[in-house]
Write an enzyme that holds these catalytic residues in place. Structure first.
Site, short mmCIF file in Angstrom:
data_model
loop_
_atom_site.label_atom_id
_atom_site.label_comp_id
_atom_site.label_asym_id
_atom_site.label_seq_id
_atom_site.Cartn_x
_atom_site.Cartn_y
_atom_site.Cartn_z
CB CYS A 79 43.20 37.33 46.02
SG CYS A 79 42.49 36.41 44.63
CB SER A 96 44.36 42.76 39.30
OG SER A 96 44.47 42.06 40.51
CB CYS A 116 36.45 34.76 46.48
SG CYS A 116 37.95 35.10 45.55
CG ASP A 176 37.46 40.01 39.33
OD1 ASP A 176 36.34 39.62 38.98
OD2 ASP A 176 37.69 41.16 39.73
CD GLU A 210 40.37 43.61 38.22
OE1 GLU A 210 39.62 44.12 39.06
OE2 GLU A 210 41.00 42.55 38.43
CB CYS A 226 34.82 37.29 44.19
SG CYS A 226 36.18 37.39 42.99
CG ASP A 227 38.28 41.46 43.37
OD1 ASP A 227 38.56 40.78 44.38
OD2 ASP A 227 39.11 41.74 42.48
CE LYS A 228 35.32 44.27 39.78
NZ LYS A 228 36.37 43.27 40.08
#
Length: 559
Positions: free
Chosen positions: A194, A472, A49, A81, A446, A122-124
């Protein structure tokens, strides 16, 4: 242009020592009157990511200089993650959102920066940056590292979720180890976040709708050259925003947050968007609560056919017109507010003026408003005696979002996954994973590993999974997360026992256990508050200060 904040460290004879330090990092006499702009670079080789971010940071840094600013690059963290999923390490994922926010705020305010350009993948990274941006309220822009292109195997599009589901398929005898290995080797083809409409792509879309990243930028592929061009343009726009004094809280209004919620419903976005939007809005001082999501869900349909429950990935959405095309459809239907502005100072109506009213005919990713995948949004807010503060159900891809069945109780994700892979979970069960909330986990892990295993075993339509943890963005099926109050603080989810009958009803927004108030109170007398799992370190600190998930699991809630 107003007086620069950085003049506190660059102007006057008393700041000669400060300037001497700045000269050592490349400043000359003419540079001390230019805006100093932080480049918060989330580059890392921990995860695909973020591994492509450095080229974007360097291009943005160069563009800031050419546009009349002085860039100062600093690093911020990420966790993966996907790599930590299903392990103890996943407890640090949501914590990293706060670390990212705190680190960006700390660096920018300590150095009196005039603006910040944040880059993440990435996600956060996205909500972390936005929380910092809202706290500081200095001119800011976000550059998303970009989505990954789909993996390919025998003509089939793969994502990381394909690998998680393959584990469940293997244990149920649907595939062999050779197939699992092929999926593993082909699902992640290169750099980028992702690829489905999972959390990273959902949150990048949220930032685009809020006006703090450029139109079309949230769906670009990480490896495509247009992403580099977008980084360059973003830097130019930020320097101009500093001159015009356009600040984040000028853009972060109640209406713009409602627009963002409408868009995540339309694109089939991640449950995590609920948590993160609540957190960002709280920081911005905007009154958005969990019930706003249900109110908006009732009127906004899902019009994008995207993974995890749909057929397509985010690069397909980009090729079909991206977030601006989705917004134009919603604008024409009166489902978003066209007066909200972006970092360029343009209203939504203005910058969508040349976007077609209808999606392209040669694609099936985006549908017209009168032909939706689902007539209502897919993120339902449920309440009842198991979640008096609310919880989030993701019901996309579920034919019947109602299930009543006996509880199967697990005190951790690991115990639950072990039971699933041993084929101990049966059709009709309501799987309960508790003590995984913000305080109890701590960190609100998650549950992608157990939900993917359930789907992989063919039980996605036949089993419900409820938890005070999270899911997730890659999760689908009848899943309910963010149950609040959580078990660790005495929420009713802590009181249920094996075999209790639980109803999950996303049609009527209800989640309840068939127990009387008297029985619940009787059980509460015998409930013992769990001993904190961590005595020192960041998880210990986090568990002591984090709020309930219904308020976004924030760590700086006003007392």
């Amino acid at each position: 242009m107003n007086k620069l904040r950085s003049s506190a460290i660059t102007q006057g004879v008393q700041r000669s020592p400060n300037r001497s330090m700045l000269r050592a990092v490349g400043f000359s006499d003419d540079d001390f009157t230019k805006p100093i702009i932080g480049v918060a670079n989330g580059y890392s080789t921990i995860t695909p990511c973020n591994m492509g971010l450095n080229k974007l940071a360097l291009k943005a840094e160069d563009s800031i200089r050419k546009s009349g600013g002085m860039p100062q690059m600093f690093g911020t963290i990420t966790v993966s993650d996907g790599i930590s999923m299903g392990t103890e390490g996943m407890k640090y994922s949501l914590v990293s959102r706060e670390v990212i926010a705190d680190s960006i705020e700390t660096a920018c305010n300590a150095q009196s920066m005039d603006g910040v350009l944040a880059i993440g993948g990435c996600d956060k990274n996205m909500p972390g940056a936005m929380i910092a941006i809202a706290r500081m309220n200095i001119p800011s822009i976000f550059i998303y590292g970009g989505t990954i292109k789909p993996g390919k195997l025998n003509g089939e599009d793969l994502t990381v979720v394909s690998a998680f589901e393959a584990v469940g398929q293997l244990t149920s005898g649907k595939i062999n180890e050779k197939r699992l290995n092929e999926v593993e080797k082909n699902c992640i083809p290169g750099a980028g976040s992702c690829g489905g409409m999972f959390t990273a792509n959902t949150m990048s879309a949220v930032i685009e709708v809020l006006g703090l990243s450029l139109p079309h930028s949230s769906t670009m592929a990480a490896e495509d050259y247009e992403k580099v061009v977008s980084a360059e343009k973003s830097a130019e726009i930020l320097v101009d925003a500093i001159k015009k004094d356009i600040r984040p809280l000028d853009l972060m209004t109640k209406e713009s947050f409602e627009n963002a919620i409408s868009v995540i419903m339309a694109i089939g976005g991640s449950t995590n968007a609920v948590l993160h939007i609540l957190a960002i809005a709280n920081t911005a001082g905007i009154e958005i609560n969990i019930d706003d999501f249900e109110r908006i869900r009732q009127k906004v349909p899902v019009i994008c056919d995207l993974k995890p429950s749909g057929r397509y990935v985010t690069v397909d959405l980009h090729n079909a017109g991206g977030i601006p095309q989705v917004m134009k459809i919603l604008l024409n239907a009166g489902l978003i507010n066209g007066d909200c502005k972006n970092i360029e100072g343009k209203t939504i109506s203005e910058y969508l003026l040349n976007i077609p009213d209808n999606p392209p005919e040669n694609q099936n990713v985006i549908r017209n408003i009168n032909n939706p995948l689902y007539k209502k949004g897919h993120l339902a807010i449920l309440k009842g005696n198991l979640a008096s503060e609310g919880c989030v159900a993701k019901i996309s891809g579920v034919k019947n979002p109602v299930l009543k069945g006996p509880a199967r109780i697990f005190e951790s994700e690991e115990d639950c996954l072990k039971s699933i892979l041993n084929n101990d979970i049966k059709a009709g069960n309501v799987v309960v994973i508790r003590n995984e909330g913000p305080v109890g986990g701590p960190g609100m892990r998650e549950m992608l590993a157990p939900t993917s295993a359930i789907v992989g075993q063919g039980l996605g339509e036949k089993v419900a999974l409820i938890t005070d943890g999270r899911f997730s963005g890659g999760t689908y099926g009848l899943v309910v997360g963010h149950i609040a109050p959580e078990a660790a603080v005495g929420g009713n989810i802590a009181l249920i026992r094996e075999g209790d009958l639980i109803t999950v009803d996303a049609v009527n927004q209800l989640i309840e256990v068939e127990l009387s108030d008297g029985e619940l109170e009787k059980r509460r007398i015998n409930w013992i508050k769990p001993i904190p799992k961590y005595k020192k370190g960041v998880l210990s600190k986090y568990s002591r200060i984090v709020s309930t998930s219904s308020l976004g699991a924030v760590t700086d809630l006003e007392k």
